[in-house]
Design an enzyme around this catalytic site. Structure first.
Site, short mmCIF file in Angstrom:
data_model
loop_
_atom_site.label_atom_id
_atom_site.label_comp_id
_atom_site.label_asym_id
_atom_site.label_seq_id
_atom_site.Cartn_x
_atom_site.Cartn_y
_atom_site.Cartn_z
N PHE A 124 1.00 -1.05 -0.21
CA PHE A 124 -0.17 -0.18 -0.04
C PHE A 124 0.46 0.72 0.29
O PHE A 124 1.73 1.05 1.01
CB PHE A 124 -1.16 0.32 1.19
CG PHE A 124 -2.32 1.18 1.72
CD1 PHE A 124 -3.10 1.01 0.14
CD2 PHE A 124 -2.30 2.32 2.16
CE1 PHE A 124 -3.65 1.96 0.27
CE2 PHE A 124 -2.82 2.91 2.06
CZ PHE A 124 -3.79 3.21 1.23
N ASP A 194 1.37 -4.84 8.57
CA ASP A 194 -0.26 -3.54 8.84
C ASP A 194 -1.15 -4.24 8.70
O ASP A 194 -1.17 -5.31 7.55
CB ASP A 194 0.17 -3.01 7.43
CG ASP A 194 -1.19 -1.54 7.16
OD1 ASP A 194 -2.11 -1.86 7.26
OD2 ASP A 194 -0.62 -1.02 6.25
N TYR A 219 -11.31 2.45 10.02
CA TYR A 219 -12.01 3.17 9.37
C TYR A 219 -12.55 2.37 8.49
O TYR A 219 -14.24 2.42 7.76
CB TYR A 219 -12.12 4.42 8.78
CG TYR A 219 -11.07 4.59 7.80
CD1 TYR A 219 -10.86 4.31 6.80
CD2 TYR A 219 -9.63 5.57 8.64
CE1 TYR A 219 -9.73 4.03 6.33
CE2 TYR A 219 -8.42 5.30 7.90
CZ TYR A 219 -8.17 4.97 6.80
OH TYR A 219 -7.15 4.64 6.03
N LYS A 220 -12.67 0.86 8.56
CA LYS A 220 -12.55 0.07 7.11
C LYS A 220 -13.42 -0.99 8.10
O LYS A 220 -14.45 -0.67 8.53
CB LYS A 220 -11.69 -0.55 6.74
CG LYS A 220 -10.47 0.29 5.64
CD LYS A 220 -9.42 -1.18 4.83
CE LYS A 220 -7.99 0.30 4.75
NZ LYS A 220 -9.14 1.18 3.54
N ARG A 364 -12.89 -3.82 -7.42
CA ARG A 364 -13.02 -3.96 -5.82
C ARG A 364 -13.85 -4.37 -5.44
O ARG A 364 -14.36 -3.40 -5.08
CB ARG A 364 -11.03 -3.81 -5.17
CG ARG A 364 -11.20 -4.47 -3.86
CD ARG A 364 -10.14 -3.75 -2.93
NE ARG A 364 -10.57 -2.26 -2.81
CZ ARG A 364 -10.07 -1.62 -1.82
NH1 ARG A 364 -8.73 -1.46 -1.76
NH2 ARG A 364 -10.24 -0.48 -1.58
#
Length: 405
Positions: A124, A194, A219-220, A364
């Protein structure tokens, strides 16, 4: 391929079905982007109202002694249960990026003979960007990013830390955490995971896998709201060995003594820096509590089932699935490669199906079991088929309509 009736039968027997009503989902929308931003838990509104009206509005500064000051550790202890850690190994603080920086710099300072951070090409972006900034802060340090299949061979006696994202943000490919942690330790290096696409999505056991350090966002899959505070994990055996390079007053051993010189707090609390953002913390705790109330074996089983349904749809439509078919080797999203991926994503959104696009050609979809139904996946597949068979055949017109702006 599964029929709509079969999908509805699965939903009728779903042990997680009642959780859907605990989210404020907009009508007419099939939301397949909870792996980027989780939807609003219904409990978050009342929690925020109480924080604003009673705790801030009425109790004012007294609220720091009535639960605020302990919130980073209290909520961190809750997240610890989701990632296989002890309560005193996890704390809520700052953002994922800031936490990465703190841990990377700290690890680089442990042994001056070890100067290299090893990571993955295509990790990422913020992980690599923060790593570039971290090595610039430590004389002689370098970042070595290599392809995924070369990670093991890149770890040697110069490696201070291996930085890996447990579930890849594009493909959903998942590392074997135990195996790669052992590889790092065999070379005398630390490993930092991560967990941003892992916590709340797949089974994680940091302690059982020998992880040293970890970070993740709120927040995911934790549904903590946009920009929710992040969390940080430091294994108990490393907590007195590592020092927070962002030596803010909340990480001080005695913050209210107001001493000029910095003395780090013992344990996980030393990784705090500034004042906790209490409004955001209230929203995050609502999301975490909701996740903790679910049976996680059921979450994982449903994630696998939703994937199989969507993968079957993709196969029927001739889409290239780039996510692993084995649930033990992936996270909780599915990705397809298509040359018109961006335009397809925009077309789906226009038809009420919200997924996302990742450059250059990845479509996605997040498969979040607490509120997503098999029927939703089937209906999304029908809409995708309509777009592929109908609109996409008018390629120039389609590309123009849904072009990047």
């Amino acid at each position: 391929m599964m029929t709509l009736e079969q999908a509805r039968a699965l939903d009728a027997a779903d042990p997680l079905a009642s959780f859907r009503d605990l989210f404020a989902l907009p009508p007419g929308v099939i939301y397949l982007d909870g792996n980027s931003l989780g939807p609003l838990p219904r409990a978050a509104g009342p929690a925020l109202a109480d924080m604003v009206e009673r705790q801030w509005g009425d109790r004012l500064i007294r609220s720091w002694n009535e639960g605020w000051i302990d919130a980073p550790q209290r909520i961190g202890g809750k997240i610890a249960r989701l990632i296989g850690a002890e309560a005193d190994e996890v704390i809520i603080t700052d953002s994922t990026s800031v936490n990465l920086f703190k841990l990377l710099v700290s690890a680089l300072r442990v042994d001056p003979r070890r100067t290299v951070i090893v990571s993955e090409v295509g990790n990422f972006p913020t992980d690599l960007h923060i790593a570039e900034g971290a090595v610039a802060c430590v004389p002689g340090a370098t970042l070595k990013a290599v392809p995924r299949d070369q990670i093991g061979g890149a770890i040697d006696d110069k490696t201070a830390l291996v930085l890996l994202t447990h579930v890849h943000y594009k493909t959903a490919q998942r590392y074997d955490m135990k195996s790669f942690s052992a590889r790092a330790h065999a070379a005398g290096a630390l490993v930092l995971w991560d967990l941003s696409h892992s916590a709340g999505a797949v089974a994680v056991s940091l302690n059982d896998c020998g992880a040293d350090l970890a970070v993740g966002c709120g927040y995911k899959y934790l549904n903590g709201g946009p920009g929710a505070p992040a969390y940080l994990y430091v294994a108990r055996n490393l907590q007195e060995k590592l020092a927070n390079p962002v030596s803010g007053w909340m990480g001080h051993a005695a913050p209210f003594a107001f001493a000029d010189r910095y003395t780090p707090a013992p344990g996980i609390k030393r990784w705090l820096a500034g004042t906790p953002p209490m409004l955001a913390m209230a929203a995050l705790e609502s999301g975490v509590d909701l996740m903790l109330s679910a049976n996680f074996d059921a979450v994982c089983a449903k994630s696998a089932s939703l994937f199989d349904v969507f993968a079957g749809i993709g196969d029927t439509l001739g889409l290239e699935c780039v996510s692993p078919r084995d649930p033990a080797q992936r996270g909780s999203h599915i990705s397809f490669r298509h040359p018109q991926a961006y335009a397809l994503c925009q077309a789906l959104i226009a038809h009420g199906v919200i997924g996302d696009f990742r450059d250059p050609d990845i479509l996605r979809f997040g498969l979040t079991p607490l509120y997503l139904r098999h029927e939703d996946v089937m209906r999304a597949g029908d809409i995708l088929a309509t777009i592929l068979v109908g609109e996409l055949h008018r390629a120039p017109e389609f590309s123009k309509r849904y072009a990047v702006t």
